[in-house]
Design a protein around this motif. Structure first.
Motif, PDB file in Angstrom:
ATOM      1  N   LYS A   1       0.841  -1.210   0.000  1.00 40.04           N
ATOM      2  CA  LYS A   1       0.000   0.000   0.000  1.00 40.04           C
ATOM      3  C   LYS A   1       0.868   1.250   0.000  1.00 40.04           C
ATOM      4  O   LYS A   1       0.600   2.207  -0.733  1.00 40.04           O
TER       5      LYS A   1
ATOM      6  N   CYS B   1       1.312  -2.996  -6.877  1.00 37.00           N
ATOM      7  CA  CYS B   1      -0.045  -2.713  -7.361  1.00 37.00           C
ATOM      8  C   CYS B   1      -0.761  -3.995  -7.788  1.00 37.00           C
ATOM      9  O   CYS B   1      -1.932  -4.196  -7.451  1.00 37.00           O
TER      10      CYS B   1
ATOM     11  N   VAL C   1      -4.263  -5.663  -6.110  1.00 38.90           N
ATOM     12  CA  VAL C   1      -5.400  -6.010  -6.974  1.00 38.90           C
ATOM     13  C   VAL C   1      -5.737  -7.491  -6.808  1.00 38.90           C
ATOM     14  O   VAL C   1      -6.912  -7.850  -6.715  1.00 38.90           O
TER      15      VAL C   1
ATOM     16  N   ASP D   1      -7.916  -8.135  -3.967  1.00 37.84           N
ATOM     17  CA  ASP D   1      -9.151  -7.332  -3.998  1.00 37.84           C
ATOM     18  C   ASP D   1      -9.099  -6.137  -3.041  1.00 37.84           C
ATOM     19  O   ASP D   1     -10.085  -5.778  -2.404  1.00 37.84           O
ATOM     20  N   ILE D   2      -7.922  -5.535  -2.940  1.00 38.33           N
ATOM     21  CA  ILE D   2      -7.732  -4.345  -2.123  1.00 38.33           C
ATOM     22  C   ILE D   2      -7.618  -3.169  -3.067  1.00 38.33           C
ATOM     23  O   ILE D   2      -6.801  -3.179  -3.997  1.00 38.33           O
ATOM     24  N   PRO D   3      -8.459  -2.137  -2.871  1.00 33.67           N
ATOM     25  CA  PRO D   3      -8.395  -0.972  -3.762  1.00 33.67           C
ATOM     26  C   PRO D   3      -7.023  -0.302  -3.707  1.00 33.67           C
ATOM     27  O   PRO D   3      -6.426  -0.203  -2.632  1.00 33.67           O
ATOM     28  N   LEU D   4      -6.548   0.132  -4.852  1.00 35.58           N
ATOM     29  CA  LEU D   4      -5.266   0.832  -4.884  1.00 35.58           C
ATOM     30  C   LEU D   4      -5.404   2.193  -4.220  1.00 35.58           C
ATOM     31  O   LEU D   4      -6.402   2.899  -4.416  1.00 35.58           O
TER      32      LEU D   4
END
Length: 73
Positions: A11, A61, A65, A68-71
């Motif tokens: 992140k 990145c 993805v 399923d974790i938003p960037l």
């Protein structure tokens, strides 16, 4: 240390598109964190022809993805 820590690291990496900041961040990590990051990078798909910054950033990145974790914006 494991997947939760790797998510934290990736992140942070994805929040900046500045190669100098990213490489500084990675170099400031502890030895075990660096080992964890590169262990996953090495076992992931091949990012051929890329420089080390691109490999780290693209892996981070892609990893988020895949989980399923938003960037980060």
């Amino acid at each position: 240390m494991g997947e939760e820590r790797l998510i934290e690291i990736t992140k942070e990496i994805c929040m900046s598109s500045d190669p100098i900041w990213t490489m500084g961040y990675v170099s400031s990590l502890g030895e075990s964190d660096i080992y964890l990051l590169f262990k996953y990078i090495k076992s992931s798909k091949h990012y051929g022809g890329s420089n080390i910054y691109d490999v780290i950033y693209n892996f981070a990145c892609d990893y988020l993805v895949s989980k399923d974790i938003p960037l980060p914006v």
